[in-house]
Design an enzyme around this catalytic site. Sequence first.
Site, mmCIF file in Angstrom:
data_model
loop_
_atom_site.group_PDB
_atom_site.id
_atom_site.type_symbol
_atom_site.label_atom_id
_atom_site.label_comp_id
_atom_site.label_asym_id
_atom_site.label_seq_id
_atom_site.Cartn_x
_atom_site.Cartn_y
_atom_site.Cartn_z
ATOM 1 N N THR A 65 9.582 3.529 -1.597
ATOM 2 C CA THR A 65 10.605 4.426 -2.138
ATOM 3 C C THR A 65 11.791 4.483 -1.190
ATOM 4 O OG1 THR A 65 8.768 5.732 -2.957
ATOM 5 C CG2 THR A 65 10.937 6.709 -3.123
ATOM 6 N N PRO A 74 0.818 -1.203 0.000
ATOM 7 C CA PRO A 74 0.000 0.000 0.000
ATOM 8 C C PRO A 74 0.858 1.262 0.000
ATOM 9 C CG PRO A 74 -0.485 -1.381 1.911
ATOM 10 C CD PRO A 74 0.659 -2.001 1.208
ATOM 11 N N GLY A 99 6.729 2.862 2.604
ATOM 12 C CA GLY A 99 8.183 2.990 2.575
ATOM 13 C C GLY A 99 8.858 2.268 1.434
ATOM 14 N N GLU A 105 -24.420 7.273 19.061
ATOM 15 C CA GLU A 105 -23.051 6.852 19.370
ATOM 16 C C GLU A 105 -23.019 5.941 20.595
ATOM 17 O OE1 GLU A 105 -20.812 7.223 17.301
ATOM 18 O OE2 GLU A 105 -21.758 8.752 16.056
HETATM 19 P P1 ADP Z 1 5.773 4.564 -0.747
HETATM 20 O O1 ADP Z 1 6.848 4.714 -1.763
HETATM 21 O O2 ADP Z 1 5.587 3.159 -0.279
HETATM 22 O O3 ADP Z 1 4.474 5.192 -1.115
HETATM 23 P P2 ADP Z 1 7.497 6.241 0.754
HETATM 24 O O4 ADP Z 1 8.718 5.438 0.733
HETATM 25 O O5 ADP Z 1 7.432 7.372 -0.176
HETATM 26 O O6 ADP Z 1 6.240 5.327 0.567
HETATM 27 O O7 ADP Z 1 7.276 6.731 2.229
HETATM 28 C C1 ADP Z 1 6.883 8.034 2.521
HETATM 29 C C2 ADP Z 1 7.464 8.470 3.830
HETATM 30 O O8 ADP Z 1 6.905 7.737 4.905
HETATM 31 C C3 ADP Z 1 8.940 8.239 3.945
HETATM 32 O O9 ADP Z 1 9.663 9.305 3.439
HETATM 33 C C4 ADP Z 1 9.153 8.086 5.451
HETATM 34 O O10 ADP Z 1 9.271 9.343 6.059
HETATM 35 C C5 ADP Z 1 7.866 7.469 5.903
HETATM 36 N N1 ADP Z 1 7.993 6.019 6.062
HETATM 37 C C6 ADP Z 1 7.293 5.088 5.404
HETATM 38 N N2 ADP Z 1 7.633 3.856 5.808
HETATM 39 C C7 ADP Z 1 8.595 4.003 6.726
HETATM 40 C C8 ADP Z 1 9.371 3.084 7.504
HETATM 41 N N3 ADP Z 1 9.204 1.761 7.394
HETATM 42 N N4 ADP Z 1 10.274 3.599 8.357
HETATM 43 C C9 ADP Z 1 10.434 4.917 8.453
HETATM 44 N N5 ADP Z 1 9.757 5.820 7.753
HETATM 45 C C10 ADP Z 1 8.829 5.390 6.895
HETATM 46 ZN ZN ZN Z 2 -23.105 5.182 13.590
#
Ligand code: ADP
Ligand code: ZN
Length: 662
Positions: A238, A232, A236, A455
């Site tokens: 990238t 999803p 992380g 609620e």
């Molecule tokens: P994707 O490419 O899967 O959409 P990204 O790598 O661009 O996600 O992640 C976006 C940001 O979320 C990263 O720059 C980082 O700050 C944070 N992030 C996501 N996953 C992690 C992780 N496992 N550990 C630390 N930071 C994370």
């Molecule tokens: Zn409700």
Amino acid sequence: MSENFNSNKPKMNMPRPSLTWLYVIIALVIGYLYLTGEEGSGSKEVTYTEFQQMVSNGYASRIVAYDDNSIEMYIQPEHIVDVFKKDASKVGRSPFVKVQGGSMEALEKFLDQEQKDGHFTGSLSYKKQGNYLGMIFWNIFPIFLLVGLWMFIMRRMGGGAGPGGAANVFSVGKSRAQLFEKGAANKITFKDVAGQAAAKQEVQEIVDFLKQPQKYTELGGKIPKGALLVGPPGTGKTLLAKAVAGEADVPFFSMSGSDFVEMFVGVGASRVRDLFRQAKEKAPCIIFIDEIDAVGRARGKNASMGGNDERESTLNQLLTEMDGFGSNSGVIILAATNRVDILDKALLRAGRFDRQIYVDLPDLNERKEVFGVHLRPLKLDDTVDVDLLARQTPGFSGADIANVCNEAALIAARHGQAAVGKTDFLAAIDRIVGGLEKKTKVMTADEKRAIALHEAGHATISWFLEHANPLIKVTIVPRGRALGAAWYLPEERQITTKEQMLDEMCATLGGRAAEEVFIGRISTGAMNDLERVTKQAYGMIAYAGMSDELPNLCYYSSSDEYMFNKPYSERTAERIDEEVGKMIAGQYARAKELLREHAAGHNQLAELLIEKEVIFAEDVERIFGKRPWTSRSEEIMAEEEKTTPALPDSSAASAPDTASEA
Ligand code: ADP
Ligand code: ZN
């Protein structure tokens, strides 16, 4: 992403076209028009007989004969009025008469005679049909104009998209990849990627390939060309790809799949070619293609949809390039997607992206680690409890968590605090899940009571059902589009049983049931609940085979993206509808039953809610006593085993009740 790589643009040593030569063209046009205007402003076509007449009358000042036998006769100034029937000022300085002659000899003979007779005193000159320049000009001018216009549009389009506006007409076919050179000061390593132990282990292999290719090639092994990071958004992917580059200390080209796709035919393919050419120069290196599904969708599945030739040719080029370079060239392609099911099978074939690495949403312990990474730069006070934060953020991705930390810091700053505290984090989480609080939304006392009863209905039912998610808090503060919400702590499970789903359904129906039982009127406030319940019931019956009437049947096709045709008969469709209705009706009755049974507690809860607007699990516990069931999430805290991903659990962190706009 805000990693401070020193981002070097790939070399693009084509000149930037300036608008200068567009101006030159315009100047030429104006000049031409001006000159031609000077030269022969007034002209008139006449017959040869008229021409002879005019010469005989002594009007001609000089005559020009062209090689195509056309003749121009310039008129004596004093006779201009006779010929043109206009004042000399209206026809320009040297008006002439055009005529198509018969032959050069005939003209010469005629003029000789006239000269002898004293009617023609001017000169005769010969010219080649001269105005070629003008003709050519008029032929190519529109082309120039079009090219100019096109360039202008391209600059406009390219300016925004390319890094630093470097894109221009000459680099349409250039890849727009961002290049992160090796040895950057601030490089990303596995330390920066929290959790994702399995994924890290898998990419570790790629790091090894890049570092010591000979270790593998000596044994005759082939280095893989590509790996697909599946998961999803915001988990992380990238980051992980960058970390691979950082660990192996190689250059990193980053590009998004959608960058290949342009409105111009052939651009995508040429960008792919360019990207690979650049990468090969820098080998060993990593190419990262984000959102590869933008180009990698299965080809030509739906002929009726018209297909997308441009995308297909881009994909074909990508496949060709992947096959084209030797497996030991040191270029490794990582691609990211969250929809591996729609990718073209050719991409997943051996020798291309034959490795798939799953990058899942972080579980409880992984969230703790991610918080660890992102809390590091913040100034915290001692109220912050990472455990609690991790537990409050089920279903959050790494990016969401990064966002929470940032938001919390902003909130703390807004309040002028010296450090970020627990309440700031909770506020940030609420805000990210539910949107901004709308304290200004006006509600009548009646409405408020109705929402509180609704609620409280959710809260009561979830308290008394074994498998319902444990409640965290209930609010009737409007937030985003929601008028109130009950927040649960969903258990993180890989598979969900029928009992769990039914209990959840019952709790979701609790709001509407409370309206019916305690107000006697039902409202649109439950629309969101009903939508969720209906979807869930359909899913359970048609996809998960959980009904008594249609047991063990799954009408879901994971390979068919659009599902244009129902894979079942009309009769089955009717039975599914019946079963859905029966299931929901059953749970609704159960909810009403439970509410009647605990009516006193429920009403107490609603009163408390009207008074305090936000109540927590502790308040509910004071009214109903301890929940008879121990929640499994405490147990999960201890044990940390993750089975292979199966059906994703789609429970949300909260159940907001949306105000119906209808
Ligand atoms: P994707 O490419 O899967 O959409 P990204 O790598 O661009 O996600 O992640 C976006 C940001 O979320 C990263 O720059 C980082 O700050 C944070 N992030 C996501 N996953 C992690 C992780 N496992 N550990 C630390 N930071 C994370
Ligand atoms: Zn409700």
